[in-house]
Scaffold this motif. Structure first.
Motif, mmCIF file in Angstrom:
data_model
loop_
_atom_site.group_PDB
_atom_site.id
_atom_site.type_symbol
_atom_site.label_atom_id
_atom_site.label_comp_id
_atom_site.label_asym_id
_atom_site.label_seq_id
_atom_site.Cartn_x
_atom_site.Cartn_y
_atom_site.Cartn_z
ATOM 1 N N ALA A 124 0.818 -1.224 0.000
ATOM 2 C CA ALA A 124 0.000 0.000 0.000
ATOM 3 C C ALA A 124 0.849 1.271 0.000
ATOM 4 N N ILE A 127 -0.535 3.860 -4.902
ATOM 5 C CA ILE A 127 -1.992 3.832 -5.055
ATOM 6 C C ILE A 127 -2.393 2.800 -6.107
ATOM 7 N N ASN A 164 1.508 6.715 -1.951
ATOM 8 C CA ASN A 164 0.168 6.726 -1.345
ATOM 9 C C ASN A 164 0.131 7.538 -0.047
ATOM 10 N N GLY A 166 -2.878 8.700 0.712
ATOM 11 C CA GLY A 166 -4.305 8.599 0.976
ATOM 12 C C GLY A 166 -5.133 9.593 0.179
ATOM 13 N N PRO A 170 -12.141 9.149 0.805
ATOM 14 C CA PRO A 170 -12.105 7.882 0.053
ATOM 15 C C PRO A 170 -13.525 7.400 -0.255
ATOM 16 N N HIS A 173 -13.269 1.225 -1.933
ATOM 17 C CA HIS A 173 -12.617 0.559 -0.801
ATOM 18 C C HIS A 173 -11.116 0.444 -0.959
ATOM 19 N N TRP A 174 -10.589 0.584 -2.206
ATOM 20 C CA TRP A 174 -9.123 0.513 -2.378
ATOM 21 C C TRP A 174 -8.445 1.856 -2.076
ATOM 22 N N SER A 176 -7.088 4.643 0.320
ATOM 23 C CA SER A 176 -6.715 4.781 1.735
ATOM 24 C C SER A 176 -7.187 6.130 2.269
ATOM 25 N N THR A 178 -6.467 9.441 4.728
ATOM 26 C CA THR A 178 -5.208 10.154 4.991
ATOM 27 C C THR A 178 -4.621 9.777 6.354
ATOM 28 N N SER A 180 -4.792 6.647 7.525
ATOM 29 C CA SER A 180 -4.599 5.188 7.545
ATOM 30 C C SER A 180 -3.134 4.875 7.871
ATOM 31 N N GLU A 182 -1.127 3.036 6.279
ATOM 32 C CA GLU A 182 -0.265 3.053 5.085
ATOM 33 C C GLU A 182 0.071 4.485 4.661
ATOM 34 N N ALA A 183 -0.886 5.406 4.766
ATOM 35 C CA ALA A 183 -0.585 6.803 4.415
ATOM 36 C C ALA A 183 0.413 7.381 5.415
#
Ligand code: GLC
Ligand code: CA
Length: 515
Positions: A124, A127, A164, A166, A170, A173-174, A176, A178, A180, A182-183
């Motif tokens: 992730a 993007i 990514n 975010g 969103p 669902h894919w 992210s 901001t 999250s 992963e972001a």
């Protein structure tokens, strides 16, 4: 407002490929830059911005980074770069590197891991949609090239997948959020890159496409600004003397919201900066203000600039540039006499000015075939012209092995040809730079105010602090009679401006500074 050294900073931008080759392979390098530091210091510039010098497949001249923490072998080693920091500091100069936070090369190990079918730590980091057969919400993407099923978003060229950070809101669902994990991980990874070079002695960053982080951001770029505020907090806490300049060209956002110390005023069609030097892309002809008698008016600049200046004053600096590696050289359309006046203006305005290598001698925009994703930008990236000798003193490699050809015209300008000539563009630039250093009122903070912008009779005139300046880029004489002239004396002039009994006579193509 950030580091105090910015108050009197005058930057020199170096495109490392084309500045000085030190080992005869036809491409500029870091030891070459070190060899030329005395020249830059002699020009009076006390800060450098170096375009990306990191490991890269060079599909976009290095803006496609493969390893943020490794100097590209063609430019030297990490030790060379650290030595550049040291040598610059020994001359009282600061060095900004180029940070590319919005994307990497598709050859970056993060991306290679991200493109694998099996989920991993980097899945992730970029993007991705979750299905290769569908597109990506009307945005540029690539699909069908990876084992992983999904389309990945591009930030610029096909070789530059978007990192990514975010999405603001969103809705798939894919996407992210901001906040999250992963972001957040992407932000931390970029902070880690920043810290790496700051800890080794770099003095800050020019930030590439700084507004491009969060996707689906609102018009105010509020989510992207929040990330930069977070990064600025790290800088203030751990590197209070380091500086950030954004490629954003929106001081309301970059300076007032995101917390950049400086923001470039870039050449966008019809904006204020464009009307000064490069008004030639619009229908109806070139009315650039600094083209003599082209029918330009300083008001087009002021209408755009003044509100931005007023709103951002005290928050950060607008950076006026002579040019950059993406922009046609100003000598494409302006003569040396016109360039002198243009640079006189750029170097007497508030904020922090940037000179692009070679503009100080009026290097030309060349008609060159694209190199490393340069396309029409390539013409502004040719080797620095030091001398009249072999390869203009840039390299001793055979001419056909140079990164780009040198300007072959018999009258190509050079440092050697101009250094000792008091009438040269280079000498004028050195004097202007020295003037700015000599008067605090010409530096970043002193207030700017228009005295006269009706150029029908009188010259354009403006105040910087207690100084009064006047500029006449036309070929006709202009005269200024103003109570402000009383008791003043000329401290700088281009052309034969004369102050006599409270009246200022400005011949065509002249500039004056009155104390
Ligand atoms: C910026 C750089 C430009 C580069 C692009 C993508 O605009 O100045 O040279 O191609 O970003 O990184
Ligand atoms: Ca070299």
């Amino acid at each position: 407002m950030g580091p105090t050294w910015l108050k009197d900073a005058i930057f020199y931008e170096i495109y490392p490929q084309s500045f000085q080759d030190s080992n005869d392979d036809g491409i500029g390098d870091i030891p070459g830059i070190i060899d030329r530091l005395d020249y830059v210091a002699g020009l009076g510039c006390n800060a450098l911005w170096i375009n990306p010098c990191f490991d890269s497949p060079f599909m976009d001249a290095g803006y496609d980074v493969r390893d943020y923490k490794l100097v590209a072998p063609r430019y030297g080693t990490n030790e060379d770069l650290v030595r550049l920091f040291r040598e610059a500091h020994a001359r009282g100069m600061h060095v900004l590197l180029d940070l590319v936070p919005g994307h990497t090369s598709d050859q970056h190990p993060w991306f290679k891991a991200s493109a694998q079918a099996d989920p991993n730590e980097y899945s992730a980091r970029y993007i991705w949609t979750d299905e290769a057969l569908w597109g990506m919400e009307g945005r540029p993407y690539i699909a069908g090239m990876t084992e992983r099923s999904g389309a990945y978003m591009l930030n610029f060229f096909a070789s530059q997948p978007a990192l990514n950070y975010g999405w603001l809101d969103p809705y798939k669902h894919w996407m992210s959020a901001t906040d999250s994990p992963e972001a957040r991980a992407t932000i931390e990874a970029i902070k880690d890159v920043m810290r790496f070079w700051l800890d080794l002695g770099c003095d800050g960053y020019r930030v590439d496409m700084a507004d491009s982080l969060v996707k689906g951001d609102d018009e105010r770029k509020s989510a992207t600004c929040a990330i930069w505020r977070d990064i600025r907090a790290m800088m203030d806490r751990d590197y209070p003397d380091a500086a950030l300049v954004s490629e954003w060209s929106n001081p309301d956002q970059a300076l007032c919201q995101a917390g950049f110390h400086m923001d470039f005023y870039l050449d966008h069609q019809r904006n204020g900066y464009n009307t000064l030097l490069r008004d030639y892309e619009t229908k109806g002809g070139d009315h650039s203000y600094f083209r003599c008698d082209a029918g330009g008016s300083i008001r087009r600049f002021l209408d755009d600039y003044l509100p931005k200046y007023e709103r951002s004053r005290g928050r950060g600096y607008i950076s006026l540039i002579t040019c950059n590696h993406d922009t046609p050289r100003p000598a494409r359309t302006l003569s040396p006499a016109e360039l002198k006046l243009a640079y006189a203006f750029i170097l007497t305005m508030p904020g922090v000015p940037f000179i692009y290598y070679g503009d100080e001698i009026g290097m030309r925009y060349l008609d060159l075939r694209t190199k490393e994703g340069g396309y029409q930008r390539t013409g502004s990236r040719s080797p620095m012209q030091w001398s009249h000798g072999e390869n203009a003193g840039f390299s001793t490699a055979p001419a056909d092995q140079l990164y780009l050809p040198v300007d072959a015209s018999p009258d190509a300008p050079s440092v050697e040809g101009q250094w000792a000539d008091p009438d040269s563009l280079l000498s004028e630039v050195r004097r202007l730079v020295a003037l700015r250093h000599a008067y605090e009122d010409l530096q970043a903070d002193a207030p700017f105010a228009v005295v006269n912008d009706d150029e029908a009779a009188a010259p354009f005139s403006y105040r910087r602090g207690a100084l009064l300046l006047a500029l006449n880029p036309s070929s006709r004489e202009r005269r200024l009679d103003d109570a402000l002239l009383q008791g003043r004396r000329v401290v700088y002039r281009i052309g034969g401006a004369a102050l006599h009994e409270g009246s200022l006579a400005m011949p065509g193509q002249s500039f004056v500074v009155l104390a």
